[in-house]
Structure formats: structure tokens, C-alpha cells
Design a protein around this motif. Sequence first.
Motif, PDB file in Angstrom:
ATOM      1  N   VAL A 123      64.029  37.318  39.249  1.00  0.00           N
ATOM      2  CA  VAL A 123      63.654  38.627  39.766  1.00  0.00           C
ATOM      3  C   VAL A 123      64.483  38.961  41.003  1.00  0.00           C
ATOM      4  CG1 VAL A 123      61.730  39.992  40.697  1.00  0.00           C
ATOM      5  CG2 VAL A 123      61.336  38.389  38.829  1.00  0.00           C
ATOM      6  N   LEU A 124      64.898  37.918  41.740  1.00  0.00           N
ATOM      7  CA  LEU A 124      65.707  38.098  42.946  1.00  0.00           C
ATOM      8  C   LEU A 124      66.890  37.136  42.911  1.00  0.00           C
ATOM      9  CD1 LEU A 124      66.218  39.069  45.923  1.00  0.00           C
ATOM     10  CD2 LEU A 124      64.713  37.197  46.635  1.00  0.00           C
ATOM     11  N   THR A 158      67.477  32.270  44.776  1.00  0.00           N
ATOM     12  CA  THR A 158      66.974  32.922  43.564  1.00  0.00           C
ATOM     13  C   THR A 158      65.467  32.688  43.472  1.00  0.00           C
ATOM     14  OG1 THR A 158      67.357  30.973  42.161  1.00  0.00           O
ATOM     15  CG2 THR A 158      69.147  32.597  42.319  1.00  0.00           C
ATOM     16  N   SER A 208      63.706  41.987  50.164  1.00  0.00           N
ATOM     17  CA  SER A 208      62.896  43.083  49.616  1.00  0.00           C
ATOM     18  C   SER A 208      63.691  44.356  49.391  1.00  0.00           C
ATOM     19  CB  SER A 208      61.735  43.384  50.561  1.00  0.00           C
ATOM     20  OG  SER A 208      62.213  43.847  51.808  1.00  0.00           O
ATOM     21  N   GLY A 209      64.932  44.396  49.896  1.00  0.00           N
ATOM     22  CA  GLY A 209      65.741  45.598  49.756  1.00  0.00           C
ATOM     23  C   GLY A 209      65.596  46.575  50.899  1.00  0.00           C
ATOM     24  N   GLU A 217      70.362  41.255  44.560  1.00  0.00           N
ATOM     25  CA  GLU A 217      70.063  41.971  43.331  1.00  0.00           C
ATOM     26  C   GLU A 217      68.623  41.712  42.894  1.00  0.00           C
ATOM     27  OE1 GLU A 217      72.938  40.712  40.494  1.00  0.00           O
ATOM     28  OE2 GLU A 217      74.611  41.722  41.497  1.00  0.00           O
ATOM     29  N   HIS A 218      67.966  42.776  42.396  1.00  0.00           N
ATOM     30  CA  HIS A 218      66.599  42.689  41.898  1.00  0.00           C
ATOM     31  C   HIS A 218      66.565  43.096  40.429  1.00  0.00           C
ATOM     32  CE1 HIS A 218      66.141  43.564  46.267  1.00  0.00           C
ATOM     33  NE2 HIS A 218      65.180  42.668  46.189  1.00  0.00           N
ATOM     34  N   SER A 219      65.685  42.476  39.677  1.00  0.00           N
ATOM     35  CA  SER A 219      65.392  42.958  38.324  1.00  0.00           C
ATOM     36  C   SER A 219      63.913  43.305  38.302  1.00  0.00           C
ATOM     37  CB  SER A 219      65.715  41.891  37.273  1.00  0.00           C
ATOM     38  OG  SER A 219      64.924  40.736  37.476  1.00  0.00           O
ATOM     39  N   THR A 256      60.707  45.739  40.529  1.00  0.00           N
ATOM     40  CA  THR A 256      60.319  46.330  41.806  1.00  0.00           C
ATOM     41  C   THR A 256      60.004  45.242  42.823  1.00  0.00           C
ATOM     42  OG1 THR A 256      58.028  46.453  41.055  1.00  0.00           O
ATOM     43  CG2 THR A 256      59.398  48.409  40.728  1.00  0.00           C
ATOM     44  N   ALA A 257      60.278  45.540  44.095  1.00  0.00           N
ATOM     45  CA  ALA A 257      60.027  44.594  45.182  1.00  0.00           C
ATOM     46  C   ALA A 257      59.166  45.258  46.247  1.00  0.00           C
ATOM     47  CB  ALA A 257      61.342  44.118  45.786  1.00  0.00           C
ATOM     48  N   ASP A 264      56.978  43.467  40.951  1.00  0.00           N
ATOM     49  CA  ASP A 264      57.498  42.278  40.263  1.00  0.00           C
ATOM     50  C   ASP A 264      57.826  41.167  41.252  1.00  0.00           C
ATOM     51  OD1 ASP A 264      57.726  43.380  37.463  1.00  0.00           O
ATOM     52  OD2 ASP A 264      58.980  44.824  38.535  1.00  0.00           O
ATOM     53  N   LEU A 265      58.180  41.549  42.482  1.00  0.00           N
ATOM     54  CA  LEU A 265      58.484  40.592  43.550  1.00  0.00           C
ATOM     55  C   LEU A 265      57.729  41.007  44.799  1.00  0.00           C
ATOM     56  CD1 LEU A 265      60.215  38.331  44.974  1.00  0.00           C
ATOM     57  CD2 LEU A 265      61.895  40.145  45.445  1.00  0.00           C
TER      58      LEU A 265
END
Length: 216
Positions: free
Chosen positions: A4-5, A28, A53-54, A64-66, A68-69, A141-142
Motif C-alpha cells: 500500500v506504501l 514498504t 501519508s502524502g 507511492e500509494h496504492s 487512500t492514506a 487503505d493506509l
Amino acid sequence: MGNVLEMKNAGCRRGWRKEWLLDGVELTVAAGERAGVFGISGAGKTVLAELASGLRRPDRGTVEHSGTALLVTQEFSWYQDLTVGENLEFCRLIHGDDGARLPRIVAAAGLDGWEGTRASRLPAGLRPMLQVACALVGGADLVVLDDPSRGLDKPLRGKLGAILDQWRLAGTAVLVCTSDEALAARCETVYHLNRRTLSRLEETPAPPPAAKEATR
């Protein structure tokens, strides 16, 4: 499980001298994984949490995220003049939740009986738990937590640990940046933040938590 991260060679500068606060960070976090970053005060945990968290962009490398954070900050970042219930209701509306889980979330965070209390009048130890409760409502998601156990007494630390277990059961990725060694030890993967970068410590697989309904 996919990651996810992913942070690759990530770095961040600070101050007018543009000195590197973080550099060469490799990290990761997979879906359902609890990763802990242990560091003393001033090591850069908050900046790392913001990068993960961005909220902050790296000056070097990639984050990079896959999915939502969501960031749970050290300082209370919701509405001081709203009650506990109103803050949770506002969060529910933002995320389009139907509200069915709210009673369970309130109980899980130790906020029973405080629903009508303004956030500004909550005991200091309950404010972080209101932040965590809002994160439960958010259903990201994170979830990234910045020193979430600071100011918590033993019973509330236990509730926080149970919530981490619930996130794991729900498949939510969790990154805990903390100065609390006991909290970091609850995570499957533990890193040490020192001298601007991360070093991975031994993996500490936790026993599976007792089966319970996740709040997500």
C-alpha cells in the motif's frame, strides 16, 4: 498482499540551511501489515509520517500509494468547538459512511459517555483517541499514526493496541511512528529511525488477535 506504501530513497530537507532531516529512506507497508518506526524525540518521526501519508512531498526519491492514506497527527486536528459526537458525525459525512459502526467505534476508542463533550474539554488522554476514532470512520487503505500513545494511560494504551489488531483483521495497512518501544513491538515489522534514515530491526510476528468483528 500488495504494498500500500512504497518509499524509495526518500529524503526531506529542513530549515534555511536546507539540511537533510531524512535521507535514503526505504520503507514498504503491505495491506494488513502493521509497521512500526521507533525513534527518539527530534529524530524526524513527524516528518516521516507526513511523507508516508502524502501530506509532505519528498525533496528526493519517491513515495507511492496504492489506495487512500490518512494521517493521525500528534496535535488534535479536528474541531475543538464540536462535541465528540459532532466530530465523528462530520467525519462520517465526509467519508460517506452510513453511521452503523459509530457506537462500536466510540466504545473501541474509550469514548463512551463523552459523546456530548466538546473536544476542547476532553481529558488530554482522550483527545488522541478521538483522532483514532475519526481514522476508524475514515476507512483508509493506509493509516499513519504519529506518536499516538503519547499521554495515554495503561487502559487507553490497551484500547489503542486492540484497534491496531482490528485494522490488521480488516486488511488496513498501518504505519506507527512512535517513541514508545512497547507500541512499536506490537508491529510485525519494526524500523529504527536514526541519523536521518531507517534501519530495519528483526521481524517480530505477533500472535493472531482473537477473532472479533473489525470496526472497518
